[in-house]
Design an enzyme around this catalytic site. Structure first.
Site, PDB file in Angstrom:
ATOM      1  N   ALA A  58       0.450   2.979  -0.488  1.00 33.19           N
ATOM      2  CA  ALA A  58       1.206   3.681   0.557  1.00 33.19           C
ATOM      3  C   ALA A  58       2.661   3.278   0.473  1.00 33.19           C
ATOM      4  O   ALA A  58       2.997   2.163   0.071  1.00 33.19           O
ATOM      5  CB  ALA A  58       0.652   3.349   1.948  1.00 33.19           C
ATOM      6  N   ALA A  60       4.397   2.515   2.874  1.00 29.42           N
ATOM      7  CA  ALA A  60       4.639   1.464   3.863  1.00 29.42           C
ATOM      8  C   ALA A  60       4.265   0.076   3.374  1.00 29.42           C
ATOM      9  O   ALA A  60       4.648  -0.912   4.006  1.00 29.42           O
ATOM     10  CB  ALA A  60       3.864   1.771   5.149  1.00 29.42           C
ATOM     11  N   TYR A  61       3.505  -0.020   2.299  1.00 32.90           N
ATOM     12  CA  TYR A  61       3.022  -1.329   1.862  1.00 32.90           C
ATOM     13  C   TYR A  61       4.133  -2.108   1.157  1.00 32.90           C
ATOM     14  O   TYR A  61       4.563  -1.759   0.058  1.00 32.90           O
ATOM     15  CB  TYR A  61       1.827  -1.185   0.920  1.00 32.90           C
ATOM     16  N   GLN A  62       4.581  -3.161   1.823  1.00 36.19           N
ATOM     17  CA  GLN A  62       5.604  -4.062   1.270  1.00 36.19           C
ATOM     18  C   GLN A  62       6.831  -3.292   0.772  1.00 36.19           C
ATOM     19  O   GLN A  62       7.290  -3.474  -0.354  1.00 36.19           O
ATOM     20  CB  GLN A  62       5.025  -4.946   0.154  1.00 36.19           C
ATOM     21  N   GLY A  64       7.386  -0.402  -0.304  1.00 36.33           N
ATOM     22  CA  GLY A  64       7.274   0.372  -1.537  1.00 36.33           C
ATOM     23  C   GLY A  64       6.989  -0.449  -2.773  1.00 36.33           C
ATOM     24  O   GLY A  64       6.755   0.125  -3.854  1.00 36.33           O
TER      25      GLY A  64
END
Length: 348
Positions: A58, A60-62, A64
């Site tokens: 996603a 949103a995870y870290q 990008g």
């Protein structure tokens, strides 16, 4: 590794989807337990060796960096047409809404950023991460249909929604000739089975693939009572989802351990083998080689109907938690902070 067709698509996916939330620069996200790129690549490579071809990440995870780690590893270890890549987009930010940014502009911009992070021309599955009460459903579906027609996403999926929302969305898509949602990524495991009330029935009738997240309940279904891990100790979000129901869940964990002992396998294998009788492909996070190896072994474990009933018998209704507890117009007004890399943004 067994494969299945992903709902009403032509995508053939491994029965285990590797969840990539545990990959990415921990300094650029909400989770201190995520892996750096070197260790992420080791796990991704091992997953490919074991036959995993389905990967979920996603924007949103870290910030990008999860997408970036995944994209670079797949370029080095696999051919693009051999893997199925899913990523997710967030709702519009309050700042975007205030500035008049449309759903189409937001979704196209988000997907372009994800494609740049991944180093890819298209994703196989583009997922609506959570319900957006601030944006008309028609606008969301029209924008997603545009990216499918443009060849930037082959299919679309949805996450964190109620069955009525998915049914409403696909009915509107059918009426307007838009691309429908072919999969749903909800919260489903032996400790949290609320998806069985309506979502599972809708998906069975309409051939929508279920690809649930948190299949091991943030590691709880892989640990005996009293055992711990870095993830259990540091994942505040998982504690939010599971700690309040710990007393309800403990007897179920004991039964998982009992069945595992009788079969001579791990609790991970038992918990996932049970879930594999219900869904197309659970999204299994891995931060150790043993995690992906245990998940792969679960595909070959066949539980009897009696064992499944034994594991299910003690379940009691659970309150909605996490993102789904906020899936109401009123709760959606309370912001939750995510990071996309360029900015910290408030989301429901």
């Amino acid at each position: 590794m067994e494969t299945r067709t992903l709902g009403n698509s032509d995508l053939r996916v491994s029965r285990i989807c590797m969840g990539c939330m545990g990959f990415g620069d921990p300094g650029r996200g909400q989770h201190a337990w995520t892996l750096d790129e070197e260790h992420s690549r080791q796990i991704l490579r091992r997953g490919l060796e074991l036959g995993v071809n389905f990967f979920d990440t996603a924007i949103a995870y870290q910030s990008g960096t999860s997408e970036q780690y995944l994209g670079r590893a797949l370029r080095d270890f696999a051919r693009r047409d051999e893997v199925v890549v899913a990523t997710k987009f967030l709702p519009r930010t309050p700042q975007e809404i205030e500035a008049g940014v449309s759903a189409r502009e937001h979704i196209e911009s988000s997907l372009n950023t994800s494609l740049k992070n991944l180093g890819m021309d298209y994703v196989d599955l583009y997922i609506y991460h959570m319900w957006d009460y601030a944006t008309p459903l028609y606008d969301i579906l029209e924008a997603l249909d545009r990216v499918v027609r443009a060849g930037k996403a082959r299919y679309i999926g949805i996450s964190n929604c109620f069955a009525y929302q998915l049914a409403k969305a696909n009915a509107l898509a059918a009426r307007e000739g838009f691309a429908p949602f072919v999969s749903v990524q909800g919260h489903y495991n032996l400790l949290f089975r609320e998806e069985e009330r309506e979502m599972a029935r809708l998906c069975a009738e309409d051939n929508i693939a279920m690809t649930p997240y948190s299949p091991l309940a943030g590691g709880r279904l892989s640990k005996r009572p009293g055992e711990t891990s870095k993830r259990l100790a540091e994942d505040d979000y998982a504690r939010l989802k599971y700690d309040a129901a710990a007393d309800l869940d403990r007897p179920i964990l004991e039964r998982v351990a009992e069945v595992a002992d009788k079969r001579g396998v791990s609790m991970t294998e038992v918990a996932l083998a049970w879930l594999l009788t219900k869904v197309t492909a659970p999204v299994v996070g891995a931060t150790k080689l043993s995690h992906v190896e245990g998940a792969a072994r679960a595909v070959d474990l066949r539980l009897s109907q009696e064992e499944c009933r034994y594991l299910e018998a003690l379940y009691r209704p659970h309150a909605l938690v996490g993102v789904m507890a906020q899936n109401t117009p009123a709760a959606a007004k309370q912001p939750h902070v995510w990071s996309t890399g360029d900015q910290q943004i408030a989301q429901p």
